[in-house]
Design a protein around this motif. Structure first.
Motif, PDB file in Angstrom:
ATOM      1  N   ASP A  10     -33.552  11.432  40.594  1.00 29.30           N
ATOM      2  CA  ASP A  10     -33.600  12.119  39.306  1.00 29.30           C
ATOM      3  C   ASP A  10     -34.585  13.278  39.354  1.00 29.30           C
ATOM      4  O   ASP A  10     -34.350  14.328  38.735  1.00 29.30           O
ATOM      5  N   ALA A  26     -26.526  14.023  38.316  1.00 33.41           N
ATOM      6  CA  ALA A  26     -27.744  13.321  37.913  1.00 33.41           C
ATOM      7  C   ALA A  26     -27.444  12.420  36.718  1.00 33.41           C
ATOM      8  O   ALA A  26     -26.537  12.690  35.927  1.00 33.41           O
ATOM      9  N   ARG A  38     -39.079  13.991  33.446  1.00 36.93           N
ATOM     10  CA  ARG A  38     -38.404  14.302  34.707  1.00 36.93           C
ATOM     11  C   ARG A  38     -38.792  15.692  35.206  1.00 36.93           C
ATOM     12  O   ARG A  38     -39.024  15.888  36.413  1.00 36.93           O
TER      13      ARG A  38
END
Length: 265
Positions: A10, A26, A38
């Motif tokens: 990720d 993803a 992220r």
């Protein structure tokens, strides 16, 4: 959401989709907080994404060079680089130059940098930097050009990490603020290993010279941004990235011109 739970894939996918237009699969983020986590965790993968972009440019330059003169091949490589990244860093350079030199106060400079329109300063910056990129690349021997493209795109993404660690954000929103916290030890480790393995593998000790030049370029951009707008923004990070790549290529050209012992003996 804790950054430690963001999975490596990720992180890489976030870095790739943030820095490029490549369709990297993803797992969708559940909300804005997870996306921000992220993005913050992904900075360690920025150099690897840069190497991928550099490889696309290098491959284009080599293929085009089989048919066209070096100048045309270099121009095509630059076009591919802009297409792969969506001219992300060129846009940051244009907005940064417009803002830092087009406003008389910190607030006005930040306002100009938010404006999607491009001004005279930004236009000149993009045109001149593109000319410099194409002419520098065309002046390099094919083998050094390909390796140089990968390494300079690699190290130019690495300079984002020390900028985030040492320079405060100019504002509390936008892409710059999303990654504005200092990188973790894990991000530093991933980024450093990528730079060392790929850089040394392609350019030997030259990669260290290119890295130092890129870091000095980023330091200069950071100093100007801190004085004029109080810190970095996403545009400033993009500008530093683009300029570090250009300076890195110029360093490779200088090393070739001086006959420095390099990766080919």
């Amino acid at each position: 959401m804790s950054r430690s739970v963001v999975r490596p894939w990720d992180q890489f996918a976030t870095a790739a989709t943030f820095l490029t237009r490549l369709p990297v699969p993803a797992r969708p983020a559940k909300d804005a907080d997870e996306h921000a986590a992220r993005l913050h965790a992904s900075v360690g993968w920025f150099p690897l994404v840069g190497a991928v972009v550099g490889a696309a440019c290098a491959g284009t330059f080599w293929l085009a060079g089989q048919v066209f003169p070096p100048l045309a091949a270099a121009a095509l490589a630059a076009v591919v680089g802009a297409l792969v990244t969506g001219a992300f860093h060129e846009d940051g350079l244009a907005d940064t130059v417009d803002g830092l030199w087009g406003g008389w106060s910190q607030e006005r400079r930040l306002e100009i940098m938010r404006d999607s329109r491009i001004g005279t300063y930004g236009t000149l910056a993009v045109v001149l930097s593109s000319l410099l990129l194409v002419t520098t690349l065309a002046s390099l021997p094919m083998a050094y050009a390909g390796r140089g493209l990968v390494v300079t795109h690699l190290v130019s993404r690495f300079v984002v990490l020390p900028m985030l660690a040492l320079v405060p954000p100019a504002r509390d929103d936008g892409h710059g603020a999303s990654v504005a916290r200092p990188p973790t030890a894990a991000s530093w480790l991933v980024a450093a290993l990528t730079v060392v393995v790929v850089g040394a593998g392609l350019l030997g000790w030259w990669s260290a010279v290119v890295l130092v030049a890129a870091l000095l370029t980023a330091a200069g951009v950071s100093a100007v941004a801190r004085r004029k707008v109080g810190g970095v923004t996403g545009d400033v990070l993009g500008a530093a990235n683009h300029l570090a790549m250009l300076v890195g290529l110029l360093v490779v050209l200088a090393l070739v011109g001086q006959g420095a012992p390099g990766p080919f003996g």
